[in-house]
Design an enzyme around this catalytic site. Sequence first.
Site, PDB file in Angstrom:
ATOM      1  N   ASP A  23       0.866  -1.227  -0.071  1.00 14.93           N
ATOM      2  CA  ASP A  23       0.135   0.033   0.089  1.00 14.93           C
ATOM      3  C   ASP A  23       0.816   1.300   0.071  1.00 14.93           C
ATOM      4  O   ASP A  23       1.962   1.355   0.777  1.00 14.93           O
ATOM      5  CB  ASP A  23      -0.686   0.089   1.297  1.00 14.93           C
ATOM      6  CG  ASP A  23      -2.084  -0.912   1.245  1.00 14.93           C
ATOM      7  OD1 ASP A  23      -2.193  -1.604   0.155  1.00 14.93           O
ATOM      8  OD2 ASP A  23      -2.999  -0.765   1.942  1.00 14.93           O
ATOM      9  N   LYS A  80      -8.192   0.543  -5.158  1.00 16.81           N
ATOM     10  CA  LYS A  80      -9.192   0.092  -4.541  1.00 16.81           C
ATOM     11  C   LYS A  80     -10.698   0.741  -4.902  1.00 16.81           C
ATOM     12  O   LYS A  80     -10.677   1.828  -5.062  1.00 16.81           O
ATOM     13  CB  LYS A  80      -9.150  -0.002  -2.844  1.00 16.81           C
ATOM     14  CG  LYS A  80      -8.139  -0.737  -2.257  1.00 16.81           C
ATOM     15  CD  LYS A  80      -8.035  -0.616  -0.837  1.00 16.81           C
ATOM     16  CE  LYS A  80      -6.859  -1.601  -0.160  1.00 16.81           C
ATOM     17  NZ  LYS A  80      -7.115  -2.852  -0.358  1.00 16.81           N
ATOM     18  N   GLY A 152      -5.212  -3.054   8.753  1.00 15.01           N
ATOM     19  CA  GLY A 152      -5.047  -1.821   9.896  1.00 15.01           C
ATOM     20  C   GLY A 152      -4.999  -2.223  11.236  1.00 15.01           C
ATOM     21  O   GLY A 152      -4.573  -1.086  12.050  1.00 15.01           O
ATOM     22  N   GLY A 234      -0.169  -3.788   3.992  1.00  9.23           N
ATOM     23  CA  GLY A 234      -1.047  -2.398   4.060  1.00  9.23           C
ATOM     24  C   GLY A 234      -0.376  -1.420   4.790  1.00  9.23           C
ATOM     25  O   GLY A 234       0.777  -0.661   4.382  1.00  9.23           O
ATOM     26  N   SER A 235      -0.812  -1.433   6.063  1.00  9.42           N
ATOM     27  CA  SER A 235      -0.345  -0.172   6.951  1.00  9.42           C
ATOM     28  C   SER A 235       1.108  -0.734   7.382  1.00  9.42           C
ATOM     29  O   SER A 235       1.854   0.117   8.043  1.00  9.42           O
ATOM     30  CB  SER A 235      -1.204   0.108   8.067  1.00  9.42           C
ATOM     31  OG  SER A 235      -2.547   0.006   7.697  1.00  9.42           O
TER      32      SER A 235
END
Length: 291
Positions: A23, A80, A152, A234-235
């Site tokens: 991400d 997304k 997340g 992601g994060s």
Amino acid sequence: MGMDRSDMNKNLAQMLKGGVIMDVINKEQAIIAEKAGACAVMALERVPADIRKQGGVARMSDPKMIKEIRESVTIPVMAKVRIGHFVEAEILQSLGIDFIDESEVLTPADDSYHIDKKAFKVPFVCGARNLGEALRRIGEGASMIRTKGEAGTGNVVEAVKHMRTVMDEIRRVKNAAKEEIMTIAKELGAPYDLVQYVWMNGRLPVVNFAAGGVATPADAALMIRLGAEGVFVGSGIFKSENPEKRARAIVMAAAYYDDPKVLEEVSEDLGEPMYGLEISDIKDRYAERGW
């Protein structure tokens, strides 16, 4: 005879096997991801940790930001859309995105229907918690499946649960008698022909990646050991103390997932990981979005 669009899209997704998709929220992060060895980047305005923290409605990112990221790297760029929001998907297809993720991380636009992905030329990625969900999304036209996990959180437990569930159910189908296939299809709520494919081949008809809570090289290696064919992070990278080093380490871990010595070396001195959340403390369970 020429290959049809569905097969072409599945082959495009196959080319990402063994890789790490990261991400990124701007072109600077995208360049870091590419240099670290990411096989693709996911362009979005807020990483899942920030979406979770800030709340509100999460929508498709600004096309201008996605274009800037696309122009800054040579690897594939994903973006997304909200579950069921086919107009957001049309916009992304129009701007030339490489893959669309119909994602539970964004606020669903439709609580009854997912997008008819067969109506698009661009390949789709979708999340799944179990084999039935995976085969329903593939039946709609998805070219790649990923675990939902709990994005997340920096907590890999849900991704592990979803991957183990899918792999266990695949084994169950593979070991069933032929006359059981229709009953299994009914139980799973999945298309018969796709259940038959799993029965014959012992795997999904598309690539299956891990996503949701992957925060360390060990997490990435664990998911691949459990059956994932690649990893979304992601994060976990850009919310950590040293994103460049952690990004490289996770790419190495995905490649050398079976070598504890390499994993030990790449896990050393990475700085603080992202802050993690206990699943029982979360208010919004993203994995429960969609069906």
